[in-house]
Design an enzyme around this catalytic site. Structure first.
Site, PDB file in Angstrom:
ATOM      1  N   THR A  67      -8.897   3.521  -2.418  1.00 33.05           N
ATOM      2  CA  THR A  67      -8.133   3.153  -1.226  1.00 33.05           C
ATOM      3  C   THR A  67      -9.057   3.107  -0.009  1.00 33.05           C
ATOM      4  OG1 THR A  67      -6.107   3.582   0.015  1.00 33.05           O
ATOM      5  CG2 THR A  67      -7.320   5.520  -0.709  1.00 33.05           C
ATOM      6  N   LYS A  71     -12.235  -0.121  -0.515  1.00 36.08           N
ATOM      7  CA  LYS A  71     -11.779  -1.159  -1.451  1.00 36.08           C
ATOM      8  C   LYS A  71     -12.763  -2.324  -1.588  1.00 36.08           C
ATOM      9  CE  LYS A  71      -6.767  -0.575  -1.170  1.00 36.08           C
ATOM     10  NZ  LYS A  71      -5.486  -1.261  -1.004  1.00 36.08           N
ATOM     11  N   ASN A  92      -8.787  -2.096  -6.107  1.00 35.80           N
ATOM     12  CA  ASN A  92      -8.088  -0.824  -5.900  1.00 35.80           C
ATOM     13  C   ASN A  92      -7.927  -0.033  -7.197  1.00 35.80           C
ATOM     14  OD1 ASN A  92      -6.025  -2.295  -7.158  1.00 35.80           O
ATOM     15  ND2 ASN A  92      -4.457  -1.109  -6.101  1.00 35.80           N
ATOM     16  N   ASP A 107      -2.838  -4.557  -6.178  1.00 30.01           N
ATOM     17  CA  ASP A 107      -1.951  -4.636  -5.000  1.00 30.01           C
ATOM     18  C   ASP A 107      -1.132  -5.927  -5.014  1.00 30.01           C
ATOM     19  OD1 ASP A 107      -2.523  -2.224  -3.730  1.00 30.01           O
ATOM     20  OD2 ASP A 107      -4.243  -3.046  -2.656  1.00 30.01           O
ATOM     21  N   GLY A 131      -0.044 -11.178  10.581  1.00 28.35           N
ATOM     22  CA  GLY A 131      -1.266 -10.424  10.342  1.00 28.35           C
ATOM     23  C   GLY A 131      -2.283 -11.270   9.597  1.00 28.35           C
ATOM     24  N   ALA A 132      -3.559 -10.918   9.792  1.00 22.41           N
ATOM     25  CA  ALA A 132      -4.642 -11.629   9.097  1.00 22.41           C
ATOM     26  C   ALA A 132      -5.743 -10.646   8.720  1.00 22.41           C
ATOM     27  CB  ALA A 132      -5.175 -12.755   9.974  1.00 22.41           C
ATOM     28  N   GLY A 133      -5.351  -9.438   8.336  1.00 21.67           N
ATOM     29  CA  GLY A 133      -6.311  -8.431   7.868  1.00 21.67           C
ATOM     30  C   GLY A 133      -6.556  -8.616   6.377  1.00 21.67           C
ATOM     31  N   GLY A 134      -7.159  -7.588   5.767  1.00 25.93           N
ATOM     32  CA  GLY A 134      -7.506  -7.656   4.344  1.00 25.93           C
ATOM     33  C   GLY A 134      -6.297  -7.918   3.460  1.00 25.93           C
ATOM     34  N   GLY A 251       7.737  -1.614   1.974  1.00 24.62           N
ATOM     35  CA  GLY A 251       6.606  -1.732   1.055  1.00 24.62           C
ATOM     36  C   GLY A 251       6.563  -0.689  -0.052  1.00 24.62           C
TER      37      GLY A 251
HETATM   38  P1  NAP Z   1      -6.243  -4.445   8.521  1.00 22.06           P
HETATM   39  O1  NAP Z   1      -7.231  -5.197   7.704  1.00 22.06           O
HETATM   40  O2  NAP Z   1      -6.713  -3.382   9.445  1.00 22.06           O
HETATM   41  O3  NAP Z   1      -5.422  -5.539   9.403  1.00 22.06           O
HETATM   42  C1  NAP Z   1      -4.521  -5.137  10.388  1.00 22.06           C
HETATM   43  C2  NAP Z   1      -3.727  -6.324  10.918  1.00 22.06           C
HETATM   44  O4  NAP Z   1      -2.766  -5.830  11.879  1.00 22.06           O
HETATM   45  C3  NAP Z   1      -4.574  -7.369  11.654  1.00 22.06           C
HETATM   46  O5  NAP Z   1      -4.007  -8.639  11.444  1.00 22.06           O
HETATM   47  C4  NAP Z   1      -4.412  -6.939  13.116  1.00 22.06           C
HETATM   48  O6  NAP Z   1      -4.581  -7.985  14.052  1.00 22.06           O
HETATM   49  C5  NAP Z   1      -2.964  -6.513  13.106  1.00 22.06           C
HETATM   50  N1  NAP Z   1      -2.684  -5.609  14.219  1.00 22.06           N
HETATM   51  C6  NAP Z   1      -3.058  -4.302  14.340  1.00 22.06           C
HETATM   52  N2  NAP Z   1      -2.609  -3.801  15.500  1.00 22.06           N
HETATM   53  C7  NAP Z   1      -1.949  -4.809  16.142  1.00 22.06           C
HETATM   54  C8  NAP Z   1      -1.255  -4.909  17.378  1.00 22.06           C
HETATM   55  N3  NAP Z   1      -1.142  -3.847  18.202  1.00 22.06           N
HETATM   56  N4  NAP Z   1      -0.679  -6.081  17.708  1.00 22.06           N
HETATM   57  C9  NAP Z   1      -0.775  -7.147  16.885  1.00 22.06           C
HETATM   58  N5  NAP Z   1      -1.406  -7.116  15.699  1.00 22.06           N
HETATM   59  C10 NAP Z   1      -1.994  -5.961  15.330  1.00 22.06           C
HETATM   60  O7  NAP Z   1      -5.116  -3.754   7.633  1.00 22.06           O
HETATM   61  P2  NAP Z   1      -4.708  -4.097   6.115  1.00 22.06           P
HETATM   62  O8  NAP Z   1      -5.564  -3.299   5.191  1.00 22.06           O
HETATM   63  O9  NAP Z   1      -4.650  -5.568   5.964  1.00 22.06           O
HETATM   64  O10 NAP Z   1      -3.225  -3.454   6.007  1.00 22.06           O
HETATM   65  C11 NAP Z   1      -2.116  -4.083   6.636  1.00 22.06           C
HETATM   66  C12 NAP Z   1      -0.806  -3.378   6.293  1.00 22.06           C
HETATM   67  O11 NAP Z   1      -0.524  -3.422   4.904  1.00 22.06           O
HETATM   68  C13 NAP Z   1      -0.754  -1.888   6.687  1.00 22.06           C
HETATM   69  O12 NAP Z   1       0.402  -1.683   7.452  1.00 22.06           O
HETATM   70  C14 NAP Z   1      -0.633  -1.158   5.373  1.00 22.06           C
HETATM   71  O13 NAP Z   1       0.212  -0.017   5.483  1.00 22.06           O
HETATM   72  C15 NAP Z   1       0.040  -2.185   4.493  1.00 22.06           C
HETATM   73  N6  NAP Z   1      -0.264  -1.948   3.050  1.00 22.06           N
HETATM   74  C16 NAP Z   1       0.765  -1.644   2.211  1.00 22.06           C
HETATM   75  C17 NAP Z   1       0.517  -1.418   0.853  1.00 22.06           C
HETATM   76  C18 NAP Z   1       1.659  -1.066  -0.082  1.00 22.06           C
HETATM   77  O14 NAP Z   1       1.404  -0.692  -1.227  1.00 22.06           O
HETATM   78  N7  NAP Z   1       2.894  -1.196   0.339  1.00 22.06           N
HETATM   79  C19 NAP Z   1      -0.789  -1.498   0.349  1.00 22.06           C
HETATM   80  C20 NAP Z   1      -1.822  -1.819   1.235  1.00 22.06           C
HETATM   81  C21 NAP Z   1      -1.545  -2.038   2.583  1.00 22.06           C
HETATM   82  P3  NAP Z   1      -6.075  -8.377  14.588  1.00 22.06           P
HETATM   83  O15 NAP Z   1      -6.692  -9.167  13.487  1.00 22.06           O
HETATM   84  O16 NAP Z   1      -5.799  -9.174  15.800  1.00 22.06           O
HETATM   85  O17 NAP Z   1      -6.758  -7.072  14.858  1.00 22.06           O
END
Ligand code: NAP
Length: 286
Positions: A67, A71, A92, A107, A131-134, A251
């Protein structure tokens, strides 16, 4: 199950790992399938990932999950990488093979299985990803593979959304993806209604009062909202979807199924939906 000389070990490599539900989940899965298996949190300090991965193999671990924040970094320490994990660029789950670990990403198959169980259709659907993160990148890939008709990626940092849309359109002939700045959702109005997947961190504990978009106009276009956050169970995003008459999911089922698929890879056993549902009910009470 009593721990004895035949017990196999699995664990979660990450930092932090103290809040994880995975030991609970795998303990229940082992109980249901009569597997002699324990699952433990494995806190790995910065700079120690290589030693941790090699050490778990040397200690005859049956498998590991990986995690945050490892990852992507873990890819460098694997013997083989499953093609899906390679495409997503994140692993993962580690599965023991001759001479080292094979890396998988459960995932996205987990999210797909969770959505199917919740009765959410992807094929032919118009989807908005927030969103556009990982994780958002992997979700976009999965949606395109599973036949979503069109995908809009909305992000605070528009360039990141554009990069993902560009990548999807290079990989898929129909060029299904488009990027938008987060505040430009009004541009979707002419397109009809959408499945929305909430893949930002906004609304996660302890900031549970927030949603990445608050405007009811946006939610009036959403027939189904799927939040990837599972803490809290009911997010502000879900509330807003419901207030506009849409269906909303969190989720937790994705978390369940990514673990179920990892367990299936480690043990070769199939977990049917009934067994998964029973464990899901228990996770809901945690
Ligand atoms: P990440 O790579 O850090 O990406 C975070 C995203 O959130 C980016 O698009 C970021 O925008 C946006 N963001 C953060 N703060 C913001 C704000 N104040 N206003 C607007 N946009 C904001 O995170 P990730 O690893 O992709 O994870 C994303 C989500 O998936 C998390 O909430 C996590 O809990 C969830 N998740 C769930 C599972 C499950 O099993 N259910 C598994 C994995 C992850 P910018 O690009 O502009 O910074």
């Amino acid at each position: 199950m009593e721990i004895n000389g035949m017990t196999r070990t699995c664990g979660l490599i990450g930092n932090p790992v103290g809040h994880t539900m995975s030991p609970f989940l795998h303990d229940r899965l082992a109980g249901k399938t009569n597997e002699n298996l324990v699952y433990v949190p494995l806190l790995v300090q910065t700079g120690q990932l290589k030693e941790a991965v090699a050490g778990a193999y040397a200690l005859n671990f049956l498998g590991c999950n990986v995690t945050i924040p490892y990852k992507t970094d873990v890819l460098s320490f694997l013997k083989e990488i499953d093609p899906l994990a390679e495409r997503i660029g994140a692993v993962n789950t580690l599965v023991r093979i001759e001479g080292g670990w094979k890396g998988y990403n459960t995932d996205m198959p987990g999210l797909y299985r969770a959505m199917r169980r919740d009765g959410v259709v992807i094929e032919g659907e118009q989807v908005v990803i927030l969103g556009a993160g990982g994780v958002a990148r992997a979700v976009a890939m999965m949606l395109a593979e599973k036949g979503a008709k069109r995908i809009w990626i909305l992000n605070r940092t528009t360039e990141k959304a554009q990069a993902i849309a560009g990548e999807i359109n290079r990989l898929f002939d129909q060029r299904p993806a488009e990027a938008l700045a987060l505040q430009d959702y009004a541009a979707l109005k002419k397109e009809g209604s959408f499945l929305a997947i909430q893949a930002t961190n906004v609304g996660m504990y302890p900031d549970t009062e927030k949603a990445v978009i608050e405007d009811a106009d946006f939610y009036s276009m959403i027939h189904t909202g799927y939040d990837l956050i599972f803490n809290p169970r009911r997010t502000r995003f879900m509330e807003l979807v419901n207030l506009s008459g849409g269906r909303a999911f969190d989720g937790l089922r994705m978390l369940l199924y990514q673990g179920v698929i990892a367990f299936e890879l480690w043990t070769g056993k199939d977990i049917d939906d009934r067994a998964a549902d029973e464990i899901y009910e228990q996770m809901c009470l945690l």
